[in-house]
Design an enzyme around this catalytic site. Structure first.
Site, PDB file in Angstrom:
ATOM      1  N   GLU A 292       0.814  -1.329   0.123  1.00 41.49           N
ATOM      2  CA  GLU A 292       0.339  -0.189   0.132  1.00 41.49           C
ATOM      3  C   GLU A 292       1.038   0.761   0.133  1.00 41.49           C
ATOM      4  O   GLU A 292       0.446   1.792   0.883  1.00 41.49           O
ATOM      5  CB  GLU A 292      -0.795  -0.310   1.492  1.00 41.49           C
ATOM      6  CG  GLU A 292      -0.152  -0.084   2.829  1.00 41.49           C
ATOM      7  CD  GLU A 292       0.161  -1.221   3.154  1.00 41.49           C
ATOM      8  OE1 GLU A 292       0.323  -2.345   2.092  1.00 41.49           O
ATOM      9  OE2 GLU A 292       0.161  -1.274   4.582  1.00 41.49           O
ATOM     10  N   HIS A 316      -8.166  -3.618  -1.272  1.00 40.26           N
ATOM     11  CA  HIS A 316      -7.721  -4.339   0.002  1.00 40.26           C
ATOM     12  C   HIS A 316      -6.291  -2.849   0.267  1.00 40.26           C
ATOM     13  O   HIS A 316      -6.259  -2.353   1.557  1.00 40.26           O
ATOM     14  CB  HIS A 316      -6.450  -5.175  -0.163  1.00 40.26           C
ATOM     15  CG  HIS A 316      -6.282  -6.062   1.058  1.00 40.26           C
ATOM     16  ND1 HIS A 316      -6.835  -6.101   2.035  1.00 40.26           N
ATOM     17  CD2 HIS A 316      -4.307  -5.054   1.078  1.00 40.26           C
ATOM     18  CE1 HIS A 316      -4.957  -6.222   3.266  1.00 40.26           C
ATOM     19  NE2 HIS A 316      -4.376  -6.160   2.608  1.00 40.26           N
ATOM     20  N   GLU A 317      -5.103  -2.686  -1.408  1.00 39.23           N
ATOM     21  CA  GLU A 317      -4.529  -1.878  -0.750  1.00 39.23           C
ATOM     22  C   GLU A 317      -4.924  -0.545  -0.802  1.00 39.23           C
ATOM     23  O   GLU A 317      -4.101   0.157  -0.098  1.00 39.23           O
ATOM     24  CB  GLU A 317      -3.605  -2.065  -2.250  1.00 39.23           C
ATOM     25  CG  GLU A 317      -2.856  -3.526  -2.109  1.00 39.23           C
ATOM     26  CD  GLU A 317      -2.329  -3.964  -1.270  1.00 39.23           C
ATOM     27  OE1 GLU A 317      -1.939  -3.206   0.292  1.00 39.23           O
ATOM     28  OE2 GLU A 317      -2.374  -5.455  -0.640  1.00 39.23           O
ATOM     29  N   HIS A 320      -6.144   0.361   2.563  1.00 37.43           N
ATOM     30  CA  HIS A 320      -5.255   1.159   3.655  1.00 37.43           C
ATOM     31  C   HIS A 320      -4.946   3.012   3.322  1.00 37.43           C
ATOM     32  O   HIS A 320      -4.097   3.005   3.580  1.00 37.43           O
ATOM     33  CB  HIS A 320      -3.854   0.104   3.404  1.00 37.43           C
ATOM     34  CG  HIS A 320      -3.338  -1.075   4.192  1.00 37.43           C
ATOM     35  ND1 HIS A 320      -3.614  -1.498   5.285  1.00 37.43           N
ATOM     36  CD2 HIS A 320      -3.219  -2.242   3.511  1.00 37.43           C
ATOM     37  CE1 HIS A 320      -3.384  -2.411   4.721  1.00 37.43           C
ATOM     38  NE2 HIS A 320      -3.129  -3.344   4.081  1.00 37.43           N
ATOM     39  N   GLU A 339      -4.402  -4.588   9.288  1.00 37.03           N
ATOM     40  CA  GLU A 339      -4.509  -5.662   8.497  1.00 37.03           C
ATOM     41  C   GLU A 339      -6.308  -6.044   8.334  1.00 37.03           C
ATOM     42  O   GLU A 339      -6.680  -6.211   7.816  1.00 37.03           O
ATOM     43  CB  GLU A 339      -3.885  -6.684   8.736  1.00 37.03           C
ATOM     44  CG  GLU A 339      -2.436  -6.651   7.988  1.00 37.03           C
ATOM     45  CD  GLU A 339      -2.406  -5.482   6.314  1.00 37.03           C
ATOM     46  OE1 GLU A 339      -3.022  -5.545   5.682  1.00 37.03           O
ATOM     47  OE2 GLU A 339      -0.922  -5.311   6.027  1.00 37.03           O
ATOM     48  N   ASP A 396       8.796  -9.678  10.345  1.00 39.98           N
ATOM     49  CA  ASP A 396       8.228 -10.388   9.380  1.00 39.98           C
ATOM     50  C   ASP A 396       7.742 -11.394  10.251  1.00 39.98           C
ATOM     51  O   ASP A 396       6.529 -12.342   9.781  1.00 39.98           O
ATOM     52  CB  ASP A 396       8.972 -11.054   8.408  1.00 39.98           C
ATOM     53  CG  ASP A 396       9.316 -11.042   6.996  1.00 39.98           C
ATOM     54  OD1 ASP A 396       7.535 -10.606   6.471  1.00 39.98           O
ATOM     55  OD2 ASP A 396       8.973 -11.959   6.968  1.00 39.98           O
ATOM     56  N   TYR A 404      -4.912 -10.528   9.569  1.00 39.45           N
ATOM     57  CA  TYR A 404      -5.919 -10.151   8.776  1.00 39.45           C
ATOM     58  C   TYR A 404      -7.469 -10.649   9.250  1.00 39.45           C
ATOM     59  O   TYR A 404      -7.984  -9.977   8.715  1.00 39.45           O
ATOM     60  CB  TYR A 404      -5.807 -11.158   7.467  1.00 39.45           C
ATOM     61  CG  TYR A 404      -4.148 -10.215   6.645  1.00 39.45           C
ATOM     62  CD1 TYR A 404      -3.132 -10.547   6.847  1.00 39.45           C
ATOM     63  CD2 TYR A 404      -4.777  -9.374   5.501  1.00 39.45           C
ATOM     64  CE1 TYR A 404      -1.622 -10.366   5.860  1.00 39.45           C
ATOM     65  CE2 TYR A 404      -2.882  -8.893   4.884  1.00 39.45           C
ATOM     66  CZ  TYR A 404      -1.476  -9.424   6.110  1.00 39.45           C
ATOM     67  OH  TYR A 404      -0.562  -8.715   5.313  1.00 39.45           O
TER      68      TYR A 404
END
Ligand code: BES
Ligand code: ZN
Length: 617
Positions: A292, A316-317, A320, A339, A396, A404
């Protein structure tokens, strides 16, 4: 004896006293970093507010060279400014303008976090200039050879800064809680275009020099740059698509609904705050589906299916732009705030554009993903909490469907309890009042409690601080998938293709393949391939699911196509389950290693990081 004792004492004192600057820096930072355990910055003392980049992109050496000028606020008359770096060579550092040389120290490099850069500053210093270059192995940067692009003629470079890789290409305060504006002057080979998460050019400039401005403050993980043979086509007055020329038409056609999505998003949660919204379609080694980056979403070409079936990723992006880019998770432990809200918003946009039955399918597929992730995390139950504890770990590792999908279902549960109207008023207010601010889980809970006291009864603390999925999680339903369910039952019983509907869209086929996974053998796959040509599908989601099924059923006719997929696509979300299936089946374990050895040089650092671990097992 006494003499010996004295010698020993002197020795010990000397060691302590001569503690290297590196060690001192480390003790200082570890003591003072209260907020974000993944950053060396000490924003409570001195916090950056603006970045000025003046850099040159060198494709021959695979490095970026130049100067980062950082404006900051010295809140407590600190004597040093602390920045995050990783694998950077710092050549010199100066103060102010006109520039004046100053001292700096780089702490010893730590795994994934990198090194703290401590810069000596004076009481009235407001600006530091860092002359630096990146390393050819910088985690954020992927340098592609012409062969790895669609056009095959020119090289390509893109960055991926989230979560903590910005520090591998820009010295900065790399923490999601710290926002700054930026401007950049970027020099690239004259035949290539450069674009950033900022105001962008739309055509080549003969000079090879591009200037950028991002006037809204953003966190470092949203810094982004792409350089290559890139063209632009507008979709509306304020939206458009960048891509390699060979992909541009197809991409623009795939994303025709983008202006509608933007309108739907604004109608739901308020005005889009970033000016333009464009998408760049990157080469296939891009490790994510989408990223995003403000004003310019980075996207994988694997969503160009030809039938617009995978564009919820763009929703979705785009979402954001509110959840994440406007209201930003304070630390990576609060990642679900970015998310989970975004998945909720994404599905609301898709519902507005494609209808309820479409959004229902997305929610049910998400529910399946969530169940699978919960099963995968049996040994690590603490990672199924929404609020994570990533201290001592690479952030990460916190990226999973928990943030999500468990995040989505929490919001969906609240919506079902209080009604859609209240939910939408709440969210609109939340995004407006917290725009350009940082949010952590606790502040969110307090805010929710204040705005909607009736949510008190909803087990929110269990959702957030406990493992697994609470009892009051809604179970999504989809009528269209109910039909697929009966059809697949019929097919499994009879192997008659008439049970199935050639008109299904890709979500329906995906759901069908997931149902099959429980009970079929290679004879079924052979039959399906004959009638519906899955092995040759142009839809990456279907292919990825199909290959897992093929591996599980020893259907080796799909293997050449699978090998081609694994060597050309670098999207981690697809690579991980396919390699996992290959490694699990004793007949294909060696094949997994063989393909990986061949493909690895073409994957991005974040994919390699995950896959190397899997291959060790
Ligand atoms: N911001 C993420 C990608 C990301 C997350 C990068 C964490 C690095 C660390 C992006 O918005 C995202 O969620 N992408 C998904 C798309 C999706 C869920 C529709 C992806 O890449 O698959
Ligand atoms: Zn996301």
């Amino acid at each position: 004896m006494k003499h010996l004792f004295l010698i020993l004492l002197t020795f010990l004192l000397a060691c302590g006293g001569s503690q290297t600057t590196e060690e001192k820096t480390q003790t200082q930072t570890s003591m003072q970093t209260q907020g974000d355990v993944h950053s060396f910055a000490q924003p409570e003392n001195a916090q950056m507010t603006d970045l000025g980049l003046d850099i040159k992109v060198d494709f021959d050496k695979k490095i970026i060279v130049g100067k980062a000028s950082i404006t900051f606020e010295n809140k407590k008359s600190a004597k040093q400014l602390f920045l995050d770096t990783k694998e950077l060579t710092i050549k010199r550092v100066t103060l102010g303008k006109p520039e004046k040389e100053t001292k700096f120290q780089l702490s010893k490099e730590q795994a994934y976090k990198g090194s703290a850069l401590a810069i000596d500053i004076e009481a009235d210093t407001k600006l530091v200039n860092i002359y630096y270059e990146t390393s050819p192995t910088a985690g954020a940067l992927q340098w592609l050879s012409p062969a790895q692009t669609a056009g095959k003629q020119k090289p390509f470079l893109f960055t991926q800064s989230q979560a903590i890789l910005a520090r591998t290409w820009v010295p900065c305060q790399d923490s999601p809680g710290i926002r700054f504006t930026y401007s950049a002057k970027v020099e690239v080979p004259k035949d290539l275009l450069a674009v950033m998460s900022a105001e962008n050019p739309i055509k080549l400039d003969k000079s090879g020099i591009y200037e950028f401005k991002m006037p809204q403050p953003i966190p470092a993980y949203l810094l982004a740059l792409a350089v290559g043979e890139i063209d632009f086509v507008p979709l509306s007055e304020n939206t458009g698509v960048y891509a390699e020329p060979a992909l541009l038409r197809k991409s623009a056609d795939e994303f025709v609904d983008l202006p509608k999505m933007l309108a739907a998003a604004e109608k739901l949660y308020g005005k889009y705050a970033w000016g333009r919204y464009d998408v760049i379609v990157l080469p296939p080694s891009f490790p994510f589906g989408g990223m995003e980056n403000p004003r310019l979403t980075f996207a994988t070409p694997t969503i160009i299916a030809g039938d617009r079936s995978l564009v919820s990723l763009i929703a979705h992006e785009l979402a954001h732009s509110w959840s994440g880019n406007l209201v930003t998770n304070a630390t990576w432990n609060d990642f679900w705030l970015n998310e989970g809200f975004t998945v909720y918003f994404e599905r609301r946009i898709m519902e507005a554009v494609q209808g309820k039955s479409y959004a229902d399918m997305l929610a049910l597929l998400g529910y399946q993903d969530l169940q699978e992730t919960l099963a995968d995390l049996k040994e690590k139950p603490e990672d199924t909490q929404l609020k994570l504890n990533l201290a001592g770990r690479d952030p990460d590792e916190g990226v999973s469907d928990i943030a999500y999908e468990k995040g989505f279902f929490l919001l969906r549960m609240i919506e079902e309890a209080i009604g859609r109207e209240k939910m939408d008023n709440f969210l609109k207010k939340y995004f407006t009042e917290n725009a350009f601010k940082v949010m952590d889980t606790e502040r969110f809970l307090t805010y929710l409690q204040k705005e909607l006291p009736e949510t008190d009864k909803l087990n929110l603390k269990e959702w957030i601080y406990q493992t697994g999925l609470p009892q009051n999680c809604p179970v999504p339903k989809s009528e269209r998938f109910d039909h697929v369910g009966s059809a697949s039952g019929c097919y499994i019983k009879t192997m008659q293709k008439d049970c199935l509907d050639a008109q299904w869209n890709s979500h329906e086929w995906l759901y069908f393949l997931r149902l099959l996974a429980r009970s079929v053998n290679s004879a079924y796959l052979e039959d399906l391939d004959k009638n519906f040509h899955f092995t040759d599908s142009g839809n990456s989601e279907i292919l990825a699911q199909w290959f897992q099924l093929a591996i599980q059923s020893d259907y080796d006719k799909a293997y050449p196509a699978m090998e081609k997929f694994l060597t050309s696509v670098g999207r981690r979300k697809f690579l991980v389950p396919i390699y996992a299936a290959l490694l699990k089946n004793p007949k294909t374990k060696a094949l997994a290693k063989e393909i990986y050895t061949q493909a690895r040089p073409n994957y991005h650092f974040v994919a390699v990081n995950t896959l190397d671990e899997m291959m060790k097992k």
